[in-house]
Scaffold this motif. Structure first.
Motif, PDB file in Angstrom:
ATOM      1  N   GLY A 197      -2.077   9.817 -12.637  1.00  0.00           N
ATOM      2  CA  GLY A 197      -0.766  10.331 -12.229  1.00  0.00           C
ATOM      3  C   GLY A 197      -0.440   9.922 -10.803  1.00  0.00           C
ATOM      4  O   GLY A 197       0.670   9.480 -10.500  1.00  0.00           O
ATOM      5  N   GLY A 198      -1.409  10.059  -9.905  1.00  0.00           N
ATOM      6  CA  GLY A 198      -1.213   9.626  -8.517  1.00  0.00           C
ATOM      7  C   GLY A 198      -1.086   8.118  -8.426  1.00  0.00           C
ATOM      8  O   GLY A 198      -0.272   7.597  -7.658  1.00  0.00           O
ATOM      9  N   PHE A 199      -1.874   7.402  -9.214  1.00  0.00           N
ATOM     10  CA  PHE A 199      -1.799   5.941  -9.230  1.00  0.00           C
ATOM     11  C   PHE A 199      -0.421   5.477  -9.695  1.00  0.00           C
ATOM     12  O   PHE A 199       0.193   4.610  -9.079  1.00  0.00           O
ATOM     13  CB  PHE A 199      -2.884   5.353 -10.140  1.00  0.00           C
ATOM     14  N   THR A 216       0.843  -1.195   0.000  1.00  0.00           N
ATOM     15  CA  THR A 216       0.000   0.000   0.000  1.00  0.00           C
ATOM     16  C   THR A 216       0.877   1.244   0.000  1.00  0.00           C
ATOM     17  O   THR A 216       1.814   1.356   0.789  1.00  0.00           O
ATOM     18  CB  THR A 216      -0.925   0.023   1.236  1.00  0.00           C
ATOM     19  N   GLU A 217       0.557   2.160  -0.891  1.00  0.00           N
ATOM     20  CA  GLU A 217       1.270   3.436  -0.987  1.00  0.00           C
ATOM     21  C   GLU A 217       0.274   4.529  -1.360  1.00  0.00           C
ATOM     22  O   GLU A 217      -0.827   4.240  -1.837  1.00  0.00           O
ATOM     23  CB  GLU A 217       2.380   3.381  -2.046  1.00  0.00           C
ATOM     24  N   THR A 218       0.697   5.751  -1.187  1.00  0.00           N
ATOM     25  CA  THR A 218      -0.114   6.904  -1.571  1.00  0.00           C
ATOM     26  C   THR A 218       0.610   7.661  -2.678  1.00  0.00           C
ATOM     27  O   THR A 218       1.819   7.859  -2.611  1.00  0.00           O
ATOM     28  CB  THR A 218      -0.318   7.847  -0.364  1.00  0.00           C
ATOM     29  N   GLU A 240      -3.834  16.664  -5.030  1.00  0.00           N
ATOM     30  CA  GLU A 240      -4.710  15.582  -4.594  1.00  0.00           C
ATOM     31  C   GLU A 240      -3.873  14.345  -4.315  1.00  0.00           C
ATOM     32  O   GLU A 240      -2.750  14.222  -4.803  1.00  0.00           O
ATOM     33  CB  GLU A 240      -5.755  15.249  -5.665  1.00  0.00           C
ATOM     34  N   GLU A 241      -4.444  13.419  -3.543  1.00  0.00           N
ATOM     35  CA  GLU A 241      -3.788  12.154  -3.249  1.00  0.00           C
ATOM     36  C   GLU A 241      -4.763  11.019  -3.462  1.00  0.00           C
ATOM     37  O   GLU A 241      -5.979  11.199  -3.370  1.00  0.00           O
ATOM     38  CB  GLU A 241      -3.284  12.120  -1.805  1.00  0.00           C
ATOM     39  N   VAL A 242      -4.193   9.839  -3.733  1.00  0.00           N
ATOM     40  CA  VAL A 242      -4.981   8.634  -3.900  1.00  0.00           C
ATOM     41  C   VAL A 242      -4.204   7.467  -3.283  1.00  0.00           C
ATOM     42  O   VAL A 242      -2.987   7.377  -3.448  1.00  0.00           O
ATOM     43  CB  VAL A 242      -5.316   8.383  -5.393  1.00  0.00           C
ATOM     44  N   GLY A 243      -4.903   6.629  -2.525  1.00  0.00           N
ATOM     45  CA  GLY A 243      -4.271   5.459  -1.915  1.00  0.00           C
ATOM     46  C   GLY A 243      -4.372   4.260  -2.846  1.00  0.00           C
ATOM     47  O   GLY A 243      -5.408   4.046  -3.484  1.00  0.00           O
ATOM     48  N   VAL A 244      -3.300   3.480  -2.924  1.00  0.00           N
ATOM     49  CA  VAL A 244      -3.265   2.328  -3.822  1.00  0.00           C
ATOM     50  C   VAL A 244      -2.743   1.113  -3.067  1.00  0.00           C
ATOM     51  O   VAL A 244      -1.691   1.187  -2.430  1.00  0.00           O
ATOM     52  CB  VAL A 244      -2.361   2.606  -5.051  1.00  0.00           C
ATOM     53  N   THR A 245      -3.469  -0.003  -3.157  1.00  0.00           N
ATOM     54  CA  THR A 245      -3.003  -1.278  -2.615  1.00  0.00           C
ATOM     55  C   THR A 245      -2.980  -2.273  -3.765  1.00  0.00           C
ATOM     56  O   THR A 245      -3.993  -2.467  -4.447  1.00  0.00           O
ATOM     57  CB  THR A 245      -3.938  -1.798  -1.503  1.00  0.00           C
ATOM     58  N   ILE A 246      -1.815  -2.859  -3.989  1.00  0.00           N
ATOM     59  CA  ILE A 246      -1.637  -3.849  -5.059  1.00  0.00           C
ATOM     60  C   ILE A 246      -1.177  -5.148  -4.436  1.00  0.00           C
ATOM     61  O   ILE A 246      -0.273  -5.162  -3.599  1.00  0.00           O
ATOM     62  CB  ILE A 246      -0.620  -3.355  -6.113  1.00  0.00           C
ATOM     63  N   THR A 247      -1.789  -6.244  -4.852  1.00  0.00           N
ATOM     64  CA  THR A 247      -1.373  -7.576  -4.424  1.00  0.00           C
ATOM     65  C   THR A 247      -0.643  -8.228  -5.589  1.00  0.00           C
ATOM     66  O   THR A 247      -1.153  -8.254  -6.715  1.00  0.00           O
ATOM     67  CB  THR A 247      -2.595  -8.429  -4.008  1.00  0.00           C
ATOM     68  N   LEU A 248       0.563  -8.732  -5.308  1.00  0.00           N
ATOM     69  CA  LEU A 248       1.408  -9.349  -6.325  1.00  0.00           C
ATOM     70  C   LEU A 248       1.581 -10.834  -6.058  1.00  0.00           C
ATOM     71  O   LEU A 248       1.712 -11.253  -4.908  1.00  0.00           O
ATOM     72  CB  LEU A 248       2.795  -8.708  -6.320  1.00  0.00           C
ATOM     73  N   GLU A 249       1.617 -11.578  -7.122  1.00  0.00           N
ATOM     74  CA  GLU A 249       1.944 -12.989  -7.054  1.00  0.00           C
ATOM     75  C   GLU A 249       2.762 -13.303  -8.300  1.00  0.00           C
ATOM     76  O   GLU A 249       2.265 -13.184  -9.423  1.00  0.00           O
ATOM     77  CB  GLU A 249       0.668 -13.836  -7.020  1.00  0.00           C
ATOM     78  N   ALA A 250       4.019 -13.672  -8.102  1.00  0.00           N
ATOM     79  CA  ALA A 250       4.936 -13.978  -9.205  1.00  0.00           C
ATOM     80  C   ALA A 250       5.014 -12.810 -10.195  1.00  0.00           C
ATOM     81  O   ALA A 250       4.935 -13.004 -11.408  1.00  0.00           O
ATOM     82  CB  ALA A 250       4.523 -15.266  -9.897  1.00  0.00           C
ATOM     83  N   ASP A 251       5.170 -11.600  -9.675  1.00  0.00           N
ATOM     84  CA  ASP A 251       5.317 -10.366 -10.450  1.00  0.00           C
ATOM     85  C   ASP A 251       4.046  -9.924 -11.168  1.00  0.00           C
ATOM     86  O   ASP A 251       4.053  -8.949 -11.903  1.00  0.00           O
ATOM     87  CB  ASP A 251       6.455 -10.467 -11.477  1.00  0.00           C
ATOM     88  N   VAL A 252       2.943 -10.620 -10.982  1.00  0.00           N
ATOM     89  CA  VAL A 252       1.692 -10.305 -11.652  1.00  0.00           C
ATOM     90  C   VAL A 252       0.714  -9.713 -10.634  1.00  0.00           C
ATOM     91  O   VAL A 252       0.595 -10.198  -9.512  1.00  0.00           O
ATOM     92  CB  VAL A 252       1.088 -11.565 -12.308  1.00  0.00           C
ATOM     93  N   VAL A 253       0.008  -8.669 -11.048  1.00  0.00           N
ATOM     94  CA  VAL A 253      -0.999  -8.045 -10.196  1.00  0.00           C
ATOM     95  C   VAL A 253      -2.203  -8.976 -10.114  1.00  0.00           C
ATOM     96  O   VAL A 253      -2.807  -9.311 -11.134  1.00  0.00           O
ATOM     97  CB  VAL A 253      -1.426  -6.669 -10.756  1.00  0.00           C
ATOM     98  N   THR A 254      -2.519  -9.421  -8.903  1.00  0.00           N
ATOM     99  CA  THR A 254      -3.673 -10.304  -8.722  1.00  0.00           C
ATOM    100  C   THR A 254      -4.872  -9.564  -8.135  1.00  0.00           C
ATOM    101  O   THR A 254      -5.992 -10.056  -8.213  1.00  0.00           O
ATOM    102  CB  THR A 254      -3.324 -11.505  -7.820  1.00  0.00           C
ATOM    103  N   ALA A 255      -4.629  -8.417  -7.528  1.00  0.00           N
ATOM    104  CA  ALA A 255      -5.719  -7.592  -6.992  1.00  0.00           C
ATOM    105  C   ALA A 255      -5.244  -6.156  -6.853  1.00  0.00           C
ATOM    106  O   ALA A 255      -4.049  -5.908  -6.681  1.00  0.00           O
ATOM    107  CB  ALA A 255      -6.175  -8.123  -5.627  1.00  0.00           C
ATOM    108  N   VAL A 256      -6.177  -5.231  -6.925  1.00  0.00           N
ATOM    109  CA  VAL A 256      -5.859  -3.818  -6.746  1.00  0.00           C
ATOM    110  C   VAL A 256      -7.031  -3.142  -6.053  1.00  0.00           C
ATOM    111  O   VAL A 256      -8.192  -3.481  -6.293  1.00  0.00           O
ATOM    112  CB  VAL A 256      -5.538  -3.112  -8.091  1.00  0.00           C
ATOM    113  N   GLU A 257      -6.712  -2.225  -5.188  1.00  0.00           N
ATOM    114  CA  GLU A 257      -7.706  -1.422  -4.503  1.00  0.00           C
ATOM    115  C   GLU A 257      -7.230   0.020  -4.526  1.00  0.00           C
ATOM    116  O   GLU A 257      -6.069   0.292  -4.229  1.00  0.00           O
ATOM    117  CB  GLU A 257      -7.825  -1.884  -3.047  1.00  0.00           C
ATOM    118  N   VAL A 258      -8.118   0.908  -4.876  1.00  0.00           N
ATOM    119  CA  VAL A 258      -7.799   2.335  -4.874  1.00  0.00           C
ATOM    120  C   VAL A 258      -8.691   3.003  -3.836  1.00  0.00           C
ATOM    121  O   VAL A 258      -9.911   2.845  -3.864  1.00  0.00           O
ATOM    122  CB  VAL A 258      -8.005   2.959  -6.266  1.00  0.00           C
TER     123      VAL A 258
END
Length: 182
Positions: free
Chosen positions: A167-169, A92-94, A104-122
């Motif tokens: 841009g924030g993402f 998770t990063e902003t 402006e700001e936006v929060g991003v959470t990315i789930t990785l598995e073997a370098d591949v994005v398996t989930a994302v939440e903004v």
């Protein structure tokens, strides 16, 4: 020959009966139509290798290594073989960006598995009502744009009509790359 015609001569147009100004206007109209057709397209940026999104290979296709992947094998077989660049997990990063109303700001959470994005939440973090609308649109459409892609291939431009939030993402994604790197 003393007769007069209203049409320009062949020397003036290059073609009998079709004036040069009409040919120029026809060409401009064609270019305008083609340009408009080219602008109507995907909301997420195509892969950075220049391949149009409609021609991009499916993310679950086996790598072209001369060997075919067994049926049911994960698309990330090469990453499982030890060439992984990023550590599996959720990060998770902003990220910040500039809107017409200010920073402006936006929060991003990315789930990785073997370098591949398996989930994302903004997580929308707006400071004004207009930004709220765009960040919520972005949050609703980002999953379809990036899940299943390698982290290094992400380059989000416009999602669900929101172009500034990207841009924030992208800034948050860069921070996640640094944090997750093995």
């Amino acid at each position: 020959m003393t007769g007069r015609t209203d049409e320009p001569s062949t020397e003036q147009t290059g073609r009998p009966g079709f004036p040069l100004h009409k040919r120029v206007l026809t060409a401009l109209a064609a270019v305008s139509i083609l340009g408009a057709a080219g602008c109507a397209g995907a909301e997420a940026q195509a892969p950075t290798d220049g391949t149009p999104a409609s021609e991009a290979p499916a993310s679950d296709a086996p790598a072209a290594t001369g060997e075919s992947a067994p049926a049911g094998a994960p698309a990330t077989a090469e990453a499982a073989a030890g060439s992984q660049t990023y550590e599996d997990g959720s990060y998770t990063e902003t990220g910040s960006y500039q809107s017409p109303a200010g920073p402006e700001e936006v929060g991003v959470t990315i789930t990785l598995e073997a370098d591949v994005v398996t989930a994302v939440e903004v997580e929308p973090m707006p400071d004004n009502p207009t930004t709220t609308m765009y960040q919520e649109r972005f949050a609703g459409g980002i999953s379809d744009a990036i899940v299943g892609k390698k982290l290094d291939e992400l380059a989000v431009d416009k999602v669900a009509g929101s172009s500034l939030t990207s841009g924030g993402f992208n800034e948050a994604t860069d921070k996640i790359k640094s944090e997750a790197q093995l």
